[in-house]
Write an enzyme that holds these catalytic residues in place. Structure first.
Site, PDB file in Angstrom:
ATOM      1  N   ASP A 112      19.656  -8.733 -36.113  1.00  0.00           N
ATOM      2  CA  ASP A 112      19.513  -9.913 -35.270  1.00  0.00           C
ATOM      3  C   ASP A 112      20.840 -10.674 -35.335  1.00  0.00           C
ATOM      4  O   ASP A 112      21.732 -10.343 -36.123  1.00  0.00           O
ATOM      5  CB  ASP A 112      18.322 -10.784 -35.699  1.00  0.00           C
TER       6      ASP A 112
HETATM    7  C1  BGC Z   1      17.114 -13.886 -31.565  1.00  0.00           C
HETATM    8  C2  BGC Z   1      16.896 -12.509 -30.967  1.00  0.00           C
HETATM    9  C3  BGC Z   1      17.803 -12.342 -29.779  1.00  0.00           C
HETATM   10  C4  BGC Z   1      19.231 -12.520 -30.230  1.00  0.00           C
HETATM   11  C5  BGC Z   1      20.250 -12.287 -29.142  1.00  0.00           C
HETATM   12  C6  BGC Z   1      18.568 -14.184 -31.819  1.00  0.00           C
HETATM   13  O1  BGC Z   1      18.781 -15.511 -32.148  1.00  0.00           O
HETATM   14  O2  BGC Z   1      16.367 -13.993 -32.759  1.00  0.00           O
HETATM   15  O3  BGC Z   1      15.555 -12.334 -30.625  1.00  0.00           O
HETATM   16  O4  BGC Z   1      17.597 -11.088 -29.190  1.00  0.00           O
HETATM   17  O5  BGC Z   1      19.382 -13.838 -30.722  1.00  0.00           O
HETATM   18  O6  BGC Z   1      20.294 -13.314 -28.246  1.00  0.00           O
END
Ligand code: BGC
Length: 764
Positions: A294
């Protein structure tokens, strides 16, 4: 036990007419292996180039988390040197082409990049937020909206979505509950498969399909107190029985990628978890796609206190099984040296890179790196009429009728004057929801606009905002400001309410009160909306409340007083048109809650499939049972609940036998009659309880459902097949298996109103 004979053709026709059939397992082509091509490319790559494939950067202008990454100029240099495998947040044909050109024209091996984006409930056309869409219980529809989102996003250059989020979400305080299909493992699994099949299609090399992501692996929905980014403390059996099922279904059916989670579980951050990423996902389930971290979750291993520095974080994450680094720079800066120092094996790097390259071959990017870069297609597809039509249909089916005393809905034609009141009544931004991709600000149809489009000219409509309740909150950097003081306009709204036949009150949460980083301790109506509702009610109690929100809310006062309540969530681009059609009876609402609504936020997490405990309620006067002293037991609205403008009556369940063996099945049959005056749709739900097992089991678990259409007065006979797989679970033997014994079977219109029968499963 017996059941009346049915004509075979009738049964077949019935089966074909169900819009929510169980999604069949299919070995999606996403899992195809391009081993030969991957190996020969890998042989040509330097260690530095291999590590480059494991690096993902964000187009610097669009951050979805704290920024630790390089500036744009440096990123471009690295792409040109073949040191970046993927970008996120680079959108539009023009920008994707420009970035891809650097990789293809300048880098030594011309390896195309993946372009990932959070296409969560649409790209520019917004469909209902996932929690809302799950309320439709229409898997075909959910597959279609994923297909359509893929069509739209790929037309704008994107080839990889970070969806579906399949975190089971039992806690309404957690902001990201809006991004889930709710609290139930079975429903979540079915929705996850429908979504994956919609995004990925049968052939990932088709330029209208895109790679999907199962996220967040695992446990994120169980953070303590629903407090964003917090720790998870759950046991092994809960992990396997509740959290993992949708992930497992996606892994074995060919989802292209997994994303891990920010959270730590029992002391081990998901990004550092060898057990989750390598032992369970890759080894046990045989997942052959790749795992992306993530946002900066590798960097955050330092904050978690399990890594000394960024190099240590890279070592821990890659050795645990994390293949691609989203945005932390740790892989880019340290992996080469970690391999040279013998702290990470080149074998592990080869494995990660092979997985990433394999997905690029699947997408057909080596044949044509610009296959998603057609400006004519982009102009034709993005925000097209066809997509708007589907957004409208999805919005209609996601609406849940929670209360309708004296059938005040649908609004009778003879109503001559309507007061439309509330801060969200003419809000064109809130219905777009959180995770709104490239939706244009204020592009949704508001309720005011919808009503103006649909109301007969003879009805007078007067609008008043009542109260301003919110400012800001649109980005992670601008906190929400909630108006707690200025009630100066409430009296004007009250006067309008007095002078009209009917009041429609549109209240709820802004789109930026749910979503990532938007956990709430109080889930009642924010700001001065409670005061507005009470004041208007005193002037004219003939109110229909339209609720807009991304989570279950505590609306106890309203549920006790307001005669009609319509749950409309954040419904997307066409919200107002769909809401107006339901209010006016042009569509009979058919949604059912995919989450429990509590009476009080302190009851959270509140979910229907809880355990019996050693002290369930036995006697009304006792206090020594599992409950709170100061809140009435149970939910305000239970899981699976939703009314219709017609009514349905369930007959008794009949079973073709009362026990079955391994390999066998029991057929349960039930009659459902539309006892009202108009046609409608009903979601018929089947639950099972395992009465005695090797570990404690939920008091009921959803195991099947069918959404059916019934004309007024019509009766349909439904059949459900129960087989061994419906009673299997992760047992005391630490295996997914069945146990013999007695089971309770329940069928009905929601989790608290069920017909019952019982059966036995025997192994000898
Ligand atoms: C989120 C993810 C997301 C990623 C990219 C993160 O803060 O938890 O679900 O896909 O950002 O934007």
């Amino acid at each position: 036990m017996t059941f009346p004979k049915l004509h075979l053709v009738h049964i077949l026709l019935l089966i074909l007419s169900f819009s929510t059939m169980k999604v069949k397992s299919q070995n999606n082509k996403a899992s195809k292996n391009h081993k030969h091509q991957v190996d020969s490319l890998l042989n040509k790559m330097t260690l530095k180039e291999k590590v480059g494939q494991m690096v993902q950067y964000s187009g610097g202008w669009d951050l979805t988390g704290p920024a630790k990454s390089k500036n744009n100029k440096l990123k471009k240099e690295q792409i040109s040197n073949g040191l970046v495998g993927s970008m996120l947040n680079v959108t539009s044909v023009e920008q994707v082409r420009e970035a891809q050109k650097l990789a293809i024209k300048k880098s030594r091996l011309k390896i195309p990049m993946l372009f990932g984006y959070d296409v969560i409930h649409g790209y520019q056309t917004m469909f209902p937020v996932p929690l809302a869409e799950a309320a439709s219980w229409n898997l075909e529809l959910m597959k279609k909206t994923a297909e359509a989102s893929a069509e739209e996003a790929t037309a704008a250059g994107i080839n990889w979505t970070f969806a579906p989020m399949v975190d089971i979400s039992q806690d309404a305080r957690w902001g990201r509950i809006m991004e889930s299909a709710g609290e139930d493992p079975y429903l979540n699994t079915q929705v996850a498969l429908a979504k994956m099949n919609g995004y990925q299609g049968d052939d990932l090399s088709d330029p209208q399909t895109m790679a999907a992501t199962a996220k967040h692996f695992a446990g994120y929905g169980f953070i303590i107190g629903g407090r964003e980014y917090n720790s998870v403390n759950i046991g092994e059996f809960e992990l396997h029985n509740t959290i993992l099922p949708p992930f497992k279904a996606l892994a074995i059916n060919g989802v292209a990628t997994f994303m891990n989670s920010f959270s730590d579980m029992d002391g081990i951050p998901a990004t550092a978890s060898h057990r989750l990423q390598t032992e369970i996902l890759k080894e046990k389930w045989g997942f052959n796609g790749f795992i992306v971290s993530d946002w900066d979750s590798i960097g955050e291993l330092e904050e978690h206190g399990v890594a000394e520095n960024s190099a240590d974080a890279a070592r821990i994450a890659v050795n645990a099984g994390n293949d691609m680094d989203m945005q932390s720079n740790a892989y880019a800066e340290h992996l080469v040296k970690l391999v040279q120092d013998g702290k990470v094996s080149e074998k592990r790097i080869n494995d990660a890179v092979s997985r990433i390259l394999n997905q690029k071959f699947q997408l057909g990017l080596f044949d044509d790196p610009y296959k998603y870069c057609d400006t004519t297609r982009e102009q034709e597809v993005v925000y097209s009429k066809k997509l708007q039509k589907l957004a409208y249909e999805a919005a209609l089916e996601s609406i849940v009728l929670l209360k309708n005393d004296d059938q005040i809905l649908p609004i009778a034609n003879e109503k001559k004057s309507i007061a439309l009141i509330g801060p969200l009544a003419d809000d064109k931004n809130t219905p777009l929801g959180n995770w709104r991709g490239r939706a244009k600000k204020n592009s949704a149809v508001s309720v005011l606009e919808g009503l103006k489009n649909k109301l007969p000219k003879t009805t007078e409509l007067t609008y008043h905002k009542g109260v301003d309740f919110i400012k800001g909150g649109e980005s992670f950097m601008t906190p929400l400001q909630i108006n707690q003081k200025d009630d100066s306009k409430i009296q004007e709204a009250v006067e309008i309410a007095k002078n009209n036949d009917q009041v429609i009150l549109v209240v709820g949460e802004s789109a930026f009160q749910s979503g990532e980083g938007r956990s709430q301790a109080d889930i009642s109506l924010p700001g001065l909306q409670k005061q507005l509702v009470k004041s208007v009610y005193q002037a004219n109690p003939n109110i229909i409340m339209v609720l807009m929100n991304g989570r279950p809310m505590d609306i106890s006062w309203s549920a006790d007083h307001i005669p009609a309540i319509l749950e409309t969530w954040h419904l997307g681009s066409q919200a107002g048109n769909a809401i107006a059609d339901v209010l006016l009876g042009n569509y009979n609402p058919s949604g059912k809650l995919p989450v429990t609504f509590p009476r009080n936020s302190a009851q959270e997490p509140l979910y229907y499939n809880h355990k019996n405990t050693g002290r369930p309620k036995a006697n009304a006067n006792e206090v020594i049972y599992s409950h709170y002293n100061d809140v009435k037991d149970g939910p305000l609205f239970p899981f699976g609940f939703g009314l219709s403008y017609t009514s349905f009556e369930y007959g008794d369940i009949s079973l073709n036998k009362d026990s079955f063996f391994k390999g066998g099945e029991i057929i349960a049959e039930i009659n459902i009659t539309n006892t009202g005056k108009r046609k409608g749709e009903e979601v018929v739900q089947l639950y099972i309880r395992d009465l005695v097992a090797s570990i404690t089991r939920p008091v009921k678990e959803l195991k099947d459902f069918k959404k059916i259409k019934l004309n007024a007065g019509e009766t349909k006979t439904l059949q459900f097949s129960i087989t061994e797989k419906d009673i299997e679970f992760y047992t005391i033997n630490r295996k997914w298996e069945s146990e013999p014994g007695e089971f309770k079977l329940m069928i009905g219109g929601h989790s608290k109103d069920l017909k019952t029968a019982s059966f036995n499963f025997t192994t000898d």
